[in-house]
Motif scaffolding. Structure first.
Motif, PDB file in Angstrom:
ATOM      1  N   MET A 142       0.840  -1.184   0.000  1.00 60.01           N
ATOM      2  CA  MET A 142       0.000   0.000   0.000  1.00 60.01           C
ATOM      3  C   MET A 142       0.887   1.250   0.000  1.00 60.01           C
ATOM      4  N   ARG A 143       0.501   2.210  -0.786  1.00 55.62           N
ATOM      5  CA  ARG A 143       1.262   3.453  -0.899  1.00 55.62           C
ATOM      6  C   ARG A 143       0.978   4.381   0.280  1.00 55.62           C
ATOM      7  N   GLU A 144       2.033   4.982   0.780  1.00 54.14           N
ATOM      8  CA  GLU A 144       1.838   6.011   1.790  1.00 54.14           C
ATOM      9  C   GLU A 144       1.234   7.233   1.101  1.00 54.14           C
ATOM     10  N   LYS A 145       0.269   7.881   1.771  1.00 52.10           N
ATOM     11  CA  LYS A 145      -0.418   9.029   1.178  1.00 52.10           C
ATOM     12  C   LYS A 145       0.120  10.335   1.748  1.00 52.10           C
ATOM     13  N   PHE A 146       0.376  11.270   0.855  1.00 56.28           N
ATOM     14  CA  PHE A 146       0.825  12.610   1.214  1.00 56.28           C
ATOM     15  C   PHE A 146      -0.181  13.613   0.663  1.00 56.28           C
ATOM     16  N   ILE A 147      -0.401  14.691   1.400  1.00 57.40           N
ATOM     17  CA  ILE A 147      -1.381  15.698   0.981  1.00 57.40           C
ATOM     18  C   ILE A 147      -0.684  17.024   0.734  1.00 57.40           C
ATOM     19  N   ILE A 148      -0.864  17.528  -0.478  1.00 54.42           N
ATOM     20  CA  ILE A 148      -0.469  18.889  -0.835  1.00 54.42           C
ATOM     21  C   ILE A 148      -1.754  19.700  -0.831  1.00 54.42           C
ATOM     22  N   ASP A 149      -1.770  20.827  -0.162  1.00 60.07           N
ATOM     23  CA  ASP A 149      -2.989  21.635  -0.073  1.00 60.07           C
ATOM     24  C   ASP A 149      -2.757  22.995  -0.725  1.00 60.07           C
ATOM     25  N   GLY A 150      -3.393  23.195  -1.872  1.00 61.40           N
ATOM     26  CA  GLY A 150      -3.274  24.449  -2.610  1.00 61.40           C
ATOM     27  C   GLY A 150      -3.771  25.663  -1.846  1.00 61.40           C
ATOM     28  N   ALA A 151      -4.545  25.450  -0.786  1.00 60.45           N
ATOM     29  CA  ALA A 151      -5.006  26.576   0.032  1.00 60.45           C
ATOM     30  C   ALA A 151      -3.866  27.153   0.872  1.00 60.45           C
ATOM     31  N   ARG A 152      -2.773  26.414   1.013  1.00 58.54           N
ATOM     32  CA  ARG A 152      -1.662  26.862   1.853  1.00 58.54           C
ATOM     33  C   ARG A 152      -0.600  27.648   1.088  1.00 58.54           C
ATOM     34  N   PHE A 153      -0.770  27.815  -0.229  1.00 57.98           N
ATOM     35  CA  PHE A 153       0.216  28.570  -1.012  1.00 57.98           C
ATOM     36  C   PHE A 153      -0.451  29.144  -2.264  1.00 57.98           C
ATOM     37  N   ASP A 154       0.163  30.191  -2.804  1.00 56.53           N
ATOM     38  CA  ASP A 154      -0.344  30.756  -4.060  1.00 56.53           C
ATOM     39  C   ASP A 154       0.789  31.185  -4.991  1.00 56.53           C
ATOM     40  N   THR A 155       2.023  30.907  -4.591  1.00 55.80           N
ATOM     41  CA  THR A 155       3.185  31.208  -5.426  1.00 55.80           C
ATOM     42  C   THR A 155       4.021  29.947  -5.563  1.00 55.80           C
ATOM     43  N   MET A 175       1.616  24.555 -13.742  1.00 53.32           N
ATOM     44  CA  MET A 175       0.878  23.446 -13.133  1.00 53.32           C
ATOM     45  C   MET A 175       1.038  22.182 -13.960  1.00 53.32           C
ATOM     46  N   ASP A 176       0.970  22.305 -15.285  1.00 56.25           N
ATOM     47  CA  ASP A 176       1.170  21.142 -16.154  1.00 56.25           C
ATOM     48  C   ASP A 176       2.551  20.534 -15.929  1.00 56.25           C
ATOM     49  N   GLU A 177       3.561  21.378 -15.784  1.00 56.73           N
ATOM     50  CA  GLU A 177       4.928  20.903 -15.565  1.00 56.73           C
ATOM     51  C   GLU A 177       5.038  20.162 -14.231  1.00 56.73           C
ATOM     52  N   ILE A 178       4.417  20.714 -13.198  1.00 58.45           N
ATOM     53  CA  ILE A 178       4.452  20.071 -11.884  1.00 58.45           C
ATOM     54  C   ILE A 178       3.774  18.708 -11.945  1.00 58.45           C
ATOM     55  N   ILE A 191      -0.204  10.831  -3.820  1.00 57.45           N
ATOM     56  CA  ILE A 191      -0.327  12.244  -3.469  1.00 57.45           C
ATOM     57  C   ILE A 191      -1.763  12.680  -3.740  1.00 57.45           C
ATOM     58  N   LEU A 192      -2.363  13.309  -2.748  1.00 57.83           N
ATOM     59  CA  LEU A 192      -3.665  13.949  -2.895  1.00 57.83           C
ATOM     60  C   LEU A 192      -3.405  15.449  -2.914  1.00 57.83           C
ATOM     61  N   TRP A 193      -3.838  16.108  -3.979  1.00 55.90           N
ATOM     62  CA  TRP A 193      -3.665  17.562  -4.109  1.00 55.90           C
ATOM     63  C   TRP A 193      -5.019  18.199  -3.843  1.00 55.90           C
ATOM     64  N   LYS A 194      -5.164  18.737  -2.633  1.00 57.29           N
ATOM     65  CA  LYS A 194      -6.397  19.436  -2.272  1.00 57.29           C
ATOM     66  C   LYS A 194      -6.385  20.846  -2.852  1.00 57.29           C
ATOM     67  N   ASN A 195      -7.572  21.372  -3.097  1.00 58.04           N
ATOM     68  CA  ASN A 195      -7.727  22.719  -3.659  1.00 58.04           C
ATOM     69  C   ASN A 195      -6.932  22.872  -4.963  1.00 58.04           C
ATOM     70  N   ALA A 196      -7.016  21.840  -5.785  1.00 54.51           N
ATOM     71  CA  ALA A 196      -6.266  21.800  -7.045  1.00 54.51           C
ATOM     72  C   ALA A 196      -6.746  22.860  -8.034  1.00 54.51           C
ATOM     73  N   ALA A 197      -8.022  23.179  -8.025  1.00 56.43           N
ATOM     74  CA  ALA A 197      -8.527  24.204  -8.947  1.00 56.43           C
ATOM     75  C   ALA A 197      -7.859  25.548  -8.656  1.00 56.43           C
ATOM     76  N   LYS A 198      -7.671  25.849  -7.381  1.00 55.58           N
ATOM     77  CA  LYS A 198      -6.975  27.084  -7.007  1.00 55.58           C
ATOM     78  C   LYS A 198      -5.539  27.049  -7.528  1.00 55.58           C
ATOM     79  N   SER A 199      -4.875  25.919  -7.357  1.00 56.82           N
ATOM     80  CA  SER A 199      -3.493  25.797  -7.828  1.00 56.82           C
ATOM     81  C   SER A 199      -3.413  25.919  -9.346  1.00 56.82           C
ATOM     82  N   ARG A 200      -4.384  25.342 -10.058  1.00 57.52           N
ATOM     83  CA  ARG A 200      -4.390  25.481 -11.525  1.00 57.52           C
ATOM     84  C   ARG A 200      -4.473  26.956 -11.921  1.00 57.52           C
ATOM     85  N   SER A 201      -5.265  27.706 -11.190  1.00 58.32           N
ATOM     86  CA  SER A 201      -5.380  29.139 -11.451  1.00 58.32           C
ATOM     87  C   SER A 201      -4.095  29.872 -11.050  1.00 58.32           C
TER      88      SER A 201
END
Length: 135
Positions: free
Chosen positions: A1-14, A112-115, A60-70
């Motif tokens: 089973m894969r260990e899960k990590f969470i990136i939260d787009g609400a915590r950054f904007d740059t 975002m595409d590159e990431i 990896i779960l990327w929360k608030n991904a729509a914000k990060s795409r923007s």
């Protein structure tokens, strides 16, 4: 089973904020500062920086991904490339200048595409990541 990590787009904007998030999520107890660039991100995904072992498959779960795409759309892509132009090798300047022009004209991949591409696949680094988005 894969260990899960969470990136939260609400915590950054740059992109610098993204790299700080990556440090927080994927590293622990380092005696050095990680590079804040896409190559270093790629290396960190490989593991061995305190949170998961080198080569260990992760999810990896990327929360608030729509914000990060923007946040990491074409304007951020152009800025990232402009910053890269200041420090890149002289032989790469024409390539980076074209990337800036493309981003200003909304052509080609965004930051975002590159990431995402780095996250999902990079045979050189040997990392094995899945990526799920929570908009």
């Amino acid at each position: 089973m894969r260990e899960k990590f969470i990136i939260d787009g609400a915590r950054f904007d740059t992109i610098e904020g993204f790299f700080c998030e990556v440090d927080e999520v994927f590293t622990k107890d380092l005696t050095f500062r990680t590079g804040h660039n896409l190559d270093a991100y790629n290396d960190i995904l490989r593991g061995g920086f305190g949170r998961h072992e080198r080569g260990e498959p992760i999810a990896i779960l990327w929360k608030n991904a729509a914000k990060s795409r923007s946040d990491f759309g074409y304007p951020a892509t152009a800025k990232y490339c402009e910053d890269k132009l200041k420090r890149c090798h002289p032989l790469n300047r024409d390539i980076v200048k074209k990337q800036i022009i493309d981003a200003l004209n909304e052509i080609g991949p965004t930051l975002m595409d590159e990431i995402i591409e780095i996250t999902l696949y990079d045979k050189r680094s040997g990392h094995d990541c899945t990526l799920e988005f929570e908009e």
